[in-house]
Write a protein that holds these residues in place. Structure first.
Motif, PDB file in Angstrom:
ATOM      1  N   ASP A 123       0.849  -0.919  -0.075  1.00 26.45           N
ATOM      2  CA  ASP A 123       0.192  -0.154   0.233  1.00 26.45           C
ATOM      3  C   ASP A 123       0.505   1.645  -0.554  1.00 26.45           C
ATOM      4  OD1 ASP A 123      -1.926   1.836   0.221  1.00 26.45           O
ATOM      5  OD2 ASP A 123      -2.670   1.414   2.406  1.00 26.45           O
ATOM      6  N   LEU A 124       1.339   2.113  -1.533  1.00 23.01           N
ATOM      7  CA  LEU A 124       1.965   3.298  -1.315  1.00 23.01           C
ATOM      8  C   LEU A 124       1.446   4.045  -0.876  1.00 23.01           C
ATOM      9  CD1 LEU A 124       3.597   2.081  -5.037  1.00 23.01           C
ATOM     10  CD2 LEU A 124       4.469   1.841  -2.990  1.00 23.01           C
ATOM     11  N   THR A 125       0.091   4.517  -0.823  1.00 23.10           N
ATOM     12  CA  THR A 125      -0.290   5.559   0.653  1.00 23.10           C
ATOM     13  C   THR A 125       0.167   5.250   1.281  1.00 23.10           C
ATOM     14  OG1 THR A 125      -2.073   5.519  -1.097  1.00 23.10           O
ATOM     15  CG2 THR A 125      -2.358   6.578   0.451  1.00 23.10           C
ATOM     16  N   ALA A 126      -0.264   4.132   1.907  1.00 19.35           N
ATOM     17  CA  ALA A 126       0.447   4.157   3.428  1.00 19.35           C
ATOM     18  C   ALA A 126       1.432   3.954   3.836  1.00 19.35           C
ATOM     19  CB  ALA A 126      -0.284   3.191   3.620  1.00 19.35           C
ATOM     20  N   ARG A 127       2.558   3.908   2.581  1.00 20.60           N
ATOM     21  CA  ARG A 127       4.268   3.847   2.744  1.00 20.60           C
ATOM     22  C   ARG A 127       4.111   5.599   3.144  1.00 20.60           C
ATOM     23  NH1 ARG A 127       7.813   1.391  -1.195  1.00 20.60           N
ATOM     24  NH2 ARG A 127       9.413   2.536   0.489  1.00 20.60           N
ATOM     25  N   VAL A 128       3.329   6.322   2.343  1.00 26.64           N
ATOM     26  CA  VAL A 128       4.260   7.975   2.302  1.00 26.64           C
ATOM     27  C   VAL A 128       3.783   7.810   3.736  1.00 26.64           C
ATOM     28  CG1 VAL A 128       2.981  10.119   1.354  1.00 26.64           C
ATOM     29  CG2 VAL A 128       3.511   8.463  -0.179  1.00 26.64           C
ATOM     30  N   LEU A 129       2.788   7.827   4.099  1.00 26.88           N
ATOM     31  CA  LEU A 129       2.120   8.103   6.206  1.00 26.88           C
ATOM     32  C   LEU A 129       2.578   7.564   6.496  1.00 26.88           C
ATOM     33  CD1 LEU A 129      -2.339   7.645   5.295  1.00 26.88           C
ATOM     34  CD2 LEU A 129      -0.864  10.245   6.159  1.00 26.88           C
ATOM     35  N   GLY A 130       3.388   6.485   6.078  1.00 26.15           N
ATOM     36  CA  GLY A 130       4.039   5.835   6.528  1.00 26.15           C
ATOM     37  C   GLY A 130       3.171   4.306   7.930  1.00 26.15           C
ATOM     38  N   CYS A 131       2.454   4.444   7.614  1.00 19.74           N
ATOM     39  CA  CYS A 131       1.611   3.395   8.374  1.00 19.74           C
ATOM     40  C   CYS A 131       2.233   1.794   8.278  1.00 19.74           C
ATOM     41  CB  CYS A 131       0.548   2.820   6.981  1.00 19.74           C
ATOM     42  SG  CYS A 131      -0.933   3.952   6.667  1.00 19.74           S
ATOM     43  N   GLY A 189       2.799   6.693  11.339  1.00 17.81           N
ATOM     44  CA  GLY A 189       1.489   7.125  10.743  1.00 17.81           C
ATOM     45  C   GLY A 189       0.264   6.883  11.799  1.00 17.81           C
ATOM     46  N   PHE A 190       0.662   6.107  12.682  1.00 21.18           N
ATOM     47  CA  PHE A 190      -1.009   5.919  13.752  1.00 21.18           C
ATOM     48  C   PHE A 190      -0.774   8.015  13.561  1.00 21.18           C
ATOM     49  CE2 PHE A 190      -1.773   6.635  17.922  1.00 21.18           C
ATOM     50  CZ  PHE A 190      -3.281   6.215  17.970  1.00 21.18           C
ATOM     51  N   ARG A 191      -0.577   9.257  14.339  1.00 22.76           N
ATOM     52  CA  ARG A 191      -0.131  10.402  15.073  1.00 22.76           C
ATOM     53  C   ARG A 191      -0.569  11.004  13.858  1.00 22.76           C
ATOM     54  NH1 ARG A 191       5.222   9.552  17.280  1.00 22.76           N
ATOM     55  NH2 ARG A 191       4.683   9.461  19.485  1.00 22.76           N
ATOM     56  N   LYS A 192      -0.530  10.847  12.515  1.00 26.99           N
ATOM     57  CA  LYS A 192      -0.767  11.027  10.265  1.00 26.99           C
ATOM     58  C   LYS A 192      -2.299  10.789  10.581  1.00 26.99           C
ATOM     59  CE  LYS A 192       3.270  11.050   8.435  1.00 26.99           C
ATOM     60  NZ  LYS A 192       4.237  11.312   7.266  1.00 26.99           N
ATOM     61  N   HIS A 193      -2.381   9.754  11.415  1.00 25.03           N
ATOM     62  CA  HIS A 193      -3.926   9.012  10.784  1.00 25.03           C
ATOM     63  C   HIS A 193      -5.311  10.090  11.738  1.00 25.03           C
ATOM     64  CE1 HIS A 193      -4.082   5.706   8.045  1.00 25.03           C
ATOM     65  NE2 HIS A 193      -3.145   5.394   9.181  1.00 25.03           N
ATOM     66  N   ARG A 194      -4.608   9.915  13.105  1.00 25.40           N
ATOM     67  CA  ARG A 194      -5.006  10.994  14.016  1.00 25.40           C
ATOM     68  C   ARG A 194      -5.608  12.406  13.619  1.00 25.40           C
ATOM     69  NH1 ARG A 194      -8.152   7.730  16.995  1.00 25.40           N
ATOM     70  NH2 ARG A 194      -7.698   6.288  17.805  1.00 25.40           N
ATOM     71  N   ARG A 195      -4.189  13.011  13.030  1.00 21.77           N
ATOM     72  CA  ARG A 195      -4.489  14.496  12.372  1.00 21.77           C
ATOM     73  C   ARG A 195      -5.356  14.530  11.692  1.00 21.77           C
ATOM     74  NH1 ARG A 195       1.491  14.569  13.602  1.00 21.77           N
ATOM     75  NH2 ARG A 195       2.039  13.801  11.848  1.00 21.77           N
ATOM     76  N   ARG A 196      -4.584  13.866  10.875  1.00 20.00           N
ATOM     77  CA  ARG A 196      -6.021  14.028   8.382  1.00 20.00           C
ATOM     78  C   ARG A 196      -7.559  13.471   9.585  1.00 20.00           C
ATOM     79  NH1 ARG A 196      -3.763  10.410   4.305  1.00 20.00           N
ATOM     80  NH2 ARG A 196      -3.106  12.409   3.458  1.00 20.00           N
ATOM     81  N   GLY A 197      -8.155  12.946  11.516  1.00 18.20           N
ATOM     82  CA  GLY A 197      -8.970  12.637  11.270  1.00 18.20           C
ATOM     83  C   GLY A 197      -9.468  11.061  10.844  1.00 18.20           C
ATOM     84  N   GLU A 198      -8.999  10.599  10.669  1.00 13.88           N
ATOM     85  CA  GLU A 198      -8.673   9.246   9.875  1.00 13.88           C
ATOM     86  C   GLU A 198      -8.915   8.418  11.763  1.00 13.88           C
ATOM     87  OE1 GLU A 198      -6.108   9.821   5.542  1.00 13.88           O
ATOM     88  OE2 GLU A 198      -6.017   8.401   7.555  1.00 13.88           O
ATOM     89  N   CYS A 250      -1.439   0.633  11.736  1.00 11.07           N
ATOM     90  CA  CYS A 250      -0.734   2.034  13.025  1.00 11.07           C
ATOM     91  C   CYS A 250      -1.056   1.451  14.142  1.00 11.07           C
ATOM     92  CB  CYS A 250      -0.966   3.057  12.262  1.00 11.07           C
ATOM     93  SG  CYS A 250      -0.453   3.665  10.534  1.00 11.07           S
ATOM     94  N   LEU A 251      -2.424   1.195  14.099  1.00 10.99           N
ATOM     95  CA  LEU A 251      -3.048   0.401  15.567  1.00 10.99           C
ATOM     96  C   LEU A 251      -1.847  -0.256  16.368  1.00 10.99           C
ATOM     97  CD1 LEU A 251      -5.174   1.675  16.963  1.00 10.99           C
ATOM     98  CD2 LEU A 251      -6.068  -0.326  15.994  1.00 10.99           C
TER      99      LEU A 251
END
Length: 185
Positions: free
Chosen positions: A65-73, A78-87, A93-94
Motif C-alpha cells: 500500500d504505497l499510500t500507506a507508505r507515504v503516511l508511514g503506516c 503513521g498512527f499520529r498522521k491518521h489521528r491528525r487527519r481525523g481518520e 498503525c494501531l
C-alpha cells in the motif's frame, strides 16, 4: 526496469485488472483488502518493483500500500498522521501504537522496580493487564493504609467552635478586635 503493462496484459485473471477501484481507494480498509488480493498474484514482485522504480506514490502495487507508505503506516508516526487527519488508524498503525505504549510502560515499570516497587509500578502492572509484583503490591497497600489513617485522623479531629460570642457584627474567622463595617442604608 520491469515492463509491467506488457506482463499485466499477458496474465489473465489479475484482481487489479478485474476491479481496480479498491487498489486506488482513499479508504485504508479498501486498500488493505486490495493488498490481500495481491497475495496469490503471479506478477506480484514485478508489480512492486515497477511501482518503486517509477516512484508511484498512490495505490496498492504488488501487495504494498504505497499510500500507506507515504503516511508511514505501520509506525507510531503513521498512527499520529491518521489521528491528525481525523481518520480511524489502520490495523498496522494501531498495532504499532499499542506496541509503543506497551514498551514505554514496561520501560517505566523497570524504573519503578529499580526504586524497590512503588504505587506507580502497581498501576503500571494493572495497565499492562498483569498481576502486580510483591514490592509494588506492598507499596500500594502501604499508601492505602496511610490514606485510611489520614481520613480517620481528620474525622477524629475536634471541630473548632465558632467564636462569635454573641457579637453578630464580627466577621467569621476575623482576628480579634476586627469588626464589620456598617452597611449603608
Amino acid at each position: 526496469m520491469t515492463d509491467l503493462p506488457r506482463l499485466a496484459a499477458n496474465t489473465p485473471g489479475l484482481p487489479c485488472r478485474n476491479d481496480p477501484a479498491p487498489f486506488f481507494s482513499t479508504r485504508a480498509t479498501d486498500r488493505q483488502y486490495a493488498a490481500g488480493l495481491c497475495g496469490p498474484c503471479p506478477i506480484r514482485l514485478q508489480c512492486a518493483s515497477y511501482a518503486l522504480d517509477n516512484d508511484e506514490r498512490a495505490g496498492v502495487w504488488g501487495g504494498i500500500d504505497l499510500t500507506a507508505r507515504v503516511l508511514g503506516c505501520g509506525t507510531v508516526g503513521g498512527f499520529r498522521k491518521h489521528r491528525r487527519r481525523g481518520e480511524e488508524p489502520c490495523a498496522p498503525c494501531l498495532h504499532a501504537h499499542e506496541a509503543s505504549v506497551t514498551a514505554d510502560r514496561l520501560r517505566r515499570l523497570g524504573v519503578e522496580h529499580g526504586l524497590g516497587g512503588t504505587t506507580r509500578g502497581y498501576w503500571l502492572h494493572w495497565r499492562l493487564g498483569e498481576e502486580a509484583c510483591r514490592p509494588c503490591k506492598t507499596a500500594q497497600a502501604r499508601k492505602s493504609a496511610d490514606r485510611r489513617a489520614q481520613a480517620r485522623a481528620r474525622a477524629e479531629r475536634p471541630r473548632v467552635a465558632s467564636v462569635t460570642s454573641g457579637a453578630a457584627d464580627v466577621p467569621r474567622g476575623a482576628p480579634e478586635g476586627v469588626y464589620a463595617l456598617a452597611a449603608a442604608a
